[in-house]
Design a protein around this motif. Structure first.
Motif, PDB file in Angstrom:
ATOM      1  N   ASN A  67     -17.947  35.762  -6.683  1.00 23.75           N
ATOM      2  CA  ASN A  67     -17.204  36.789  -5.938  1.00 23.75           C
ATOM      3  C   ASN A  67     -17.093  38.086  -6.728  1.00 23.75           C
ATOM      4  OD1 ASN A  67     -16.696  35.485  -3.492  1.00 23.75           O
ATOM      5  ND2 ASN A  67     -15.001  34.344  -4.387  1.00 23.75           N
ATOM      6  N   ARG A  68     -16.897  37.993  -8.030  1.00 19.22           N
ATOM      7  CA  ARG A  68     -16.812  39.188  -8.871  1.00 19.22           C
ATOM      8  C   ARG A  68     -18.116  39.981  -8.794  1.00 19.22           C
ATOM      9  NH1 ARG A  68     -18.578  41.126 -13.337  1.00 19.22           N
ATOM     10  NH2 ARG A  68     -19.723  39.262 -13.926  1.00 19.22           N
ATOM     11  N   LYS A  69     -19.247  39.284  -8.907  1.00 22.90           N
ATOM     12  CA  LYS A  69     -20.538  39.972  -8.838  1.00 22.90           C
ATOM     13  C   LYS A  69     -20.794  40.536  -7.447  1.00 22.90           C
ATOM     14  CE  LYS A  69     -22.988  37.733 -12.567  1.00 22.90           C
ATOM     15  NZ  LYS A  69     -24.186  37.002 -12.983  1.00 22.90           N
ATOM     16  N   LEU A  70     -20.446  39.762  -6.437  1.00 20.46           N
ATOM     17  CA  LEU A  70     -20.657  40.207  -5.060  1.00 20.46           C
ATOM     18  C   LEU A  70     -19.840  41.463  -4.771  1.00 20.46           C
ATOM     19  CD1 LEU A  70     -22.159  39.373  -2.476  1.00 20.46           C
ATOM     20  CD2 LEU A  70     -20.125  38.077  -1.834  1.00 20.46           C
ATOM     21  N   SER A  84     -16.064  25.192 -14.320  1.00 24.68           N
ATOM     22  CA  SER A  84     -15.754  24.447 -13.104  1.00 24.68           C
ATOM     23  C   SER A  84     -16.354  25.117 -11.875  1.00 24.68           C
ATOM     24  CB  SER A  84     -14.238  24.365 -12.921  1.00 24.68           C
ATOM     25  OG  SER A  84     -13.721  25.665 -12.706  1.00 24.68           O
ATOM     26  N   THR A  85     -16.282  24.422 -10.763  1.00 24.57           N
ATOM     27  CA  THR A  85     -16.713  24.990  -9.487  1.00 24.57           C
ATOM     28  C   THR A  85     -15.894  26.241  -9.173  1.00 24.57           C
ATOM     29  OG1 THR A  85     -17.267  22.793  -8.709  1.00 24.57           O
ATOM     30  CG2 THR A  85     -17.013  24.489  -7.033  1.00 24.57           C
ATOM     31  N   GLU A  86     -14.608  26.182  -9.489  1.00 24.93           N
ATOM     32  CA  GLU A  86     -13.736  27.324  -9.223  1.00 24.93           C
ATOM     33  C   GLU A  86     -14.152  28.544 -10.044  1.00 24.93           C
ATOM     34  OE1 GLU A  86     -12.614  24.277  -9.997  1.00 24.93           O
ATOM     35  OE2 GLU A  86     -11.580  23.635  -8.180  1.00 24.93           O
ATOM     36  N   SER A  87     -14.487  28.320 -11.315  1.00 24.51           N
ATOM     37  CA  SER A  87     -14.889  29.463 -12.137  1.00 24.51           C
ATOM     38  C   SER A  87     -16.239  30.016 -11.671  1.00 24.51           C
ATOM     39  CB  SER A  87     -14.936  29.097 -13.624  1.00 24.51           C
ATOM     40  OG  SER A  87     -15.814  28.032 -13.874  1.00 24.51           O
ATOM     41  N   GLN A  88     -17.098  29.156 -11.157  1.00 26.93           N
ATOM     42  CA  GLN A  88     -18.370  29.648 -10.613  1.00 26.93           C
ATOM     43  C   GLN A  88     -18.126  30.508  -9.374  1.00 26.93           C
ATOM     44  OE1 GLN A  88     -21.103  26.695  -9.108  1.00 26.93           O
ATOM     45  NE2 GLN A  88     -22.833  28.071  -9.395  1.00 26.93           N
ATOM     46  N   HIS A 140     -25.368  29.028 -15.048  1.00 25.97           N
ATOM     47  CA  HIS A 140     -25.246  27.595 -14.746  1.00 25.97           C
ATOM     48  C   HIS A 140     -23.836  27.104 -15.064  1.00 25.97           C
ATOM     49  CE1 HIS A 140     -29.401  26.941 -13.787  1.00 25.97           C
ATOM     50  NE2 HIS A 140     -29.761  27.610 -14.858  1.00 25.97           N
ATOM     51  N   PHE A 141     -23.214  26.524 -14.068  1.00 22.64           N
ATOM     52  CA  PHE A 141     -21.861  26.020 -14.243  1.00 22.64           C
ATOM     53  C   PHE A 141     -21.803  24.496 -14.153  1.00 22.64           C
ATOM     54  CE2 PHE A 141     -21.050  30.395 -13.610  1.00 22.64           C
ATOM     55  CZ  PHE A 141     -19.780  30.669 -14.100  1.00 22.64           C
TER      56      PHE A 141
END
Length: 143
Positions: free
Chosen positions: A40-43, A31-35, A23-24
Motif C-alpha cells: 500500500n505504501r508503494k501503491l 508477516s502478511t500484514e507487513s507485506q 519477499h515476505f
C-alpha cells in the motif's frame, strides 16, 4: 540437523542481503500484514502517476514444480559450497515416493522435482528458488 542448517543459511543470506527485500513469505519478522502495508505504501507513493501496475502470481502447487538441478545450482550461486552443499544435494536428490489408493500402493518412484514438504528447509529452498523473480520489475516499472 535441518534446523541448524536452516538457521545458518538464513544468517548467511541475511548478512549478505541475498534475499530480495520484496519477499515476505517464510521469513522472520516479515508477516502478511507487513507485506500489505509495504504494498500500500508503494501503491500510494505512485498514485501521482495516475497508473499503477501489479503482478500477482499464483504459487499453488509451486513447491512441487521446483527443479531440483536448478535449485542445487542456485544454492551454489548463493555461495553455499563444500560439505553443506554436498549434504543439501544428498538431501534433495534420490528421494522416492509411493502413491496409495485405498489399499493399493504403487512401486516407489524417484522424485524429480519439488522441495521436501514438511521439512524446515522446504520453504527456505522455495524462496531461494524464486528470489530473482521480478528483480528487474521494480526498476523497470516503478523507477
Amino acid at each position: 540437523m535441518k534446523r541448524l542448517i536452516r538457521r545458518n543459511i538464513v544468517l548467511y543470506l541475511n548478512n549478505y542481503s541475498l534475499l530480495h527485500d520484496s519477499h515476505f513469505g517464510f521469513r522472520n519478522n516479515r508477516s502478511t500484514e507487513s507485506q500489505l502495508l509495504e504494498y500500500n505504501r508503494k501503491l500510494l507513493g505512485h498514485i501521482s502517476n495516475r497508473s499503477s501496475l501489479a503482478v500477482y502470481i499464483d504459487f499453488r502447487k509451486a513447491f512441487d514444480k521446483v527443479s531440483i538441478p536448478k535449485l542445487i545450482a542456485k544454492l551454489k550461486h548463493y555461495g553455499i559450497r563444500g560439505n553443506v552443499s554436498k549434504w543439501l544435494e544428498n538431501f534433495l536428490t534420490g528421494r522416492t515416493q509411493k502413491i496409495r489408493i485405498n489399499n493399493a500402493i504403487s512401486e516407489p518412484m524417484v522424485v524429480t522435482s519439488g522441495v521436501p514438504q514438511g521439512s524446515v528447509l522446504g520453504p527456505l529452498f522455495f524462496i531461494m528458488f524464486i528470489n530473482d523473480i521480478g528483480n528487474n520489475l521494480e526498476s523497470d516499472f516503478l523507477g
